[in-house]
Design an enzyme around this catalytic site. Structure first.
Site, PDB file in Angstrom:
ATOM      1  N   GLU A 243      -2.795  -3.200  -2.961  1.00 53.25           N
ATOM      2  CA  GLU A 243      -2.506  -2.601  -4.268  1.00 53.25           C
ATOM      3  C   GLU A 243      -1.980  -1.175  -4.138  1.00 53.25           C
ATOM      4  O   GLU A 243      -1.479  -0.613  -5.096  1.00 53.25           O
ATOM      5  CB  GLU A 243      -3.768  -2.581  -5.126  1.00 53.25           C
ATOM      6  CG  GLU A 243      -4.210  -3.933  -5.605  1.00 53.25           C
ATOM      7  CD  GLU A 243      -5.405  -3.861  -6.540  1.00 53.25           C
ATOM      8  OE1 GLU A 243      -5.370  -4.507  -7.597  1.00 53.25           O
ATOM      9  OE2 GLU A 243      -6.368  -3.155  -6.208  1.00 53.25           O
ATOM     10  N   SER A 366     -13.714   0.781 -10.773  1.00 52.05           N
ATOM     11  CA  SER A 366     -13.945   1.898 -11.688  1.00 52.05           C
ATOM     12  C   SER A 366     -13.922   3.223 -10.938  1.00 52.05           C
ATOM     13  O   SER A 366     -14.104   3.276  -9.718  1.00 52.05           O
ATOM     14  CB  SER A 366     -15.288   1.730 -12.403  1.00 52.05           C
ATOM     15  OG  SER A 366     -16.351   1.906 -11.487  1.00 52.05           O
TER      16      SER A 366
END
Length: 384
Positions: A243, A366
């Site tokens: 990613e 997160s």
């Protein structure tokens, strides 16, 4: 071919092809707007694939160009500058594709990579669960081998684009009574079958690109496992690493476009005369420049094959910055930013930016989890 000549080739191709039926595709899609022009963007994805502009870094035998990291960066930059539509195949190209290249068997590579490159099969990511979000090791979705098939039972959540995906890569618990990261396997599961139910989650933007996915006896071939049974954690972590690739520099051009829109809105509303807001606008621009420099540093370390600590901070940095930009977008609009443009819920781009960017610091790990990773794995600090 030099980078300058490659950049010229990319720019000319995009200019020549974002015309006709694809002229209307410019600017469509993206976070919070994935509902826009989906069929047109699928057609564009296939057009890109046919012309060899997808999966640039893949080996030529699987439809790629063996492009260098620098060439991939150039492509993403020019793609963003052309305001080309958001890619519908990015999960396939950017996540599962590289994972199959690294962990797949020859048969898996032959079966799954060409349809991704051609834009014929779309993918989604089956990681998060109601009790296993950022704490991915708590996965409870189970898979049991029944003859020559895996039978899958469980629930995934926040599954982006599951409602339009053909396949899902699913992290499952395949060893009974195993705990945490042990006993997990990484399965490739077809979505169009009995036993798969998809429920869109309506967001604050009024759209629903996130989904709940329920597996109730869904099946996939025993051969559709990446890596060995029980080795899913290692494979899943490798996928997450992809990613942070070259596409982030294209993403930042999109950020520059959004910041420019915020500055223009501040001029129209007179917010630039407020010294506090003017300082926040300046700070946002400076932080975006820092983001780009860190991304370039990351690309340098990846090219050398030695990822440095800057890789770890990328997601934390851009997501926190983007959320602050959303808050700034609302601030410069003043009271007008509190009212939708029309019925029933017609948001302008800055309102949508504010609402959707609230998710940035939650998905893909997160901010709290990212800080723990940086502290423990990068800085070597003791666990709290």
């Amino acid at each position: 071919m030099t980078l300058d000549s490659f950049r010229h080739e990319v720019r000319e191709w995009l200019e020549a092809n974002l015309t006709g039926e694809f002229a209307d595709a410019r600017g469509l899609g993206g976070p919070g707007r994935e509902h826009e022009g989906h069929e047109l963007r699928v057609a564009w994805e296939r057009h890109l694939g046919a012309a060899g502009w997808t999966c640039l870094g893949w080996p030529g035998e699987y439809g790629g160009r063996d492009a260098s990291l620098d060439e991939q960066v150039v492509f993403y930059e020019e793609y963003a500058r052309a305001n080309a539509p958001a890619r519908v195949g990015h999960i396939g190209e950017g996540l599962i594709g590289p994972t199959i290249l690294d962990f797949g068997t020859p048969e898996q590579k032959k079966r799954f990579l060409p349809p991704i490159q051609r834009g014929e099969e779309l993918w989604c990511q089956g990681y998060s669960e109601p009790d296993a979000g950022s704490d991915l090791a708590n996965v409870q979705t189970k898979a049991v081998l029944d003859g020559d098939e895996w039978v899958i039972t469980g629930q995934k959540v926040w599954t982006s684009l599951a409602h339009v995906a053909d396949w899902c890569f699913v992290v499952c618990r395949t060893e009974p009574r195993s705990q945490r990261h042990k006993g997990l396997s990484y399965l490739l599961v077809p979505m169009d079958q009995p036993g798969v139910e998809i429920r869109p989650i309506t967001q604050m933007t009024g759209t629903g690109e996130f989904n709940e996915v329920f597996f109730d006896g869904a099946r996939t071939a025993a051969a559709n496992i990446l890596g060995e049974p029980g080795d899913g954690w290692r494979v899943a972590m490798a996928t997450l690493g992809y990613e942070r690739g070259a596409s982030t520099l294209g993403q930042q051009i999109g950020f520059h476009r959004e910041l420019a829109a915020v500055i223009e809105a501040a001029r129209r509303s007179g917010a630039v005369d407020d010294p506090v807001l003017r300082d926040r606008l300046t700070q946002s621009w400076l932080e975006l420049e820092i983001m780009r420099l860190n991304a370039l540093r990351t690309m340098t370390s990846l090219s050398a094959g030695e990822p440095g600590p800057e890789v770890s901070i990328a997601k934390l940095y851009w997501s926190e910055w983007h959320r602050r930009l959303g808050e700034l977008a609302q601030a410069v609009q003043g009271r007008a930013g509190l009212v939708a443009d029309g019925e029933p819920y017609d948001l302008n781009d800055l309102q949508r930016l504010y609402l959707f960017s609230r998710a940035d610091t939650i998905y893909a790990g997160s901010s709290e989890i990212q800080r723990n990773i940086i502290a423990e794995r990068t800085l070597g600090l003791p666990r709290g």
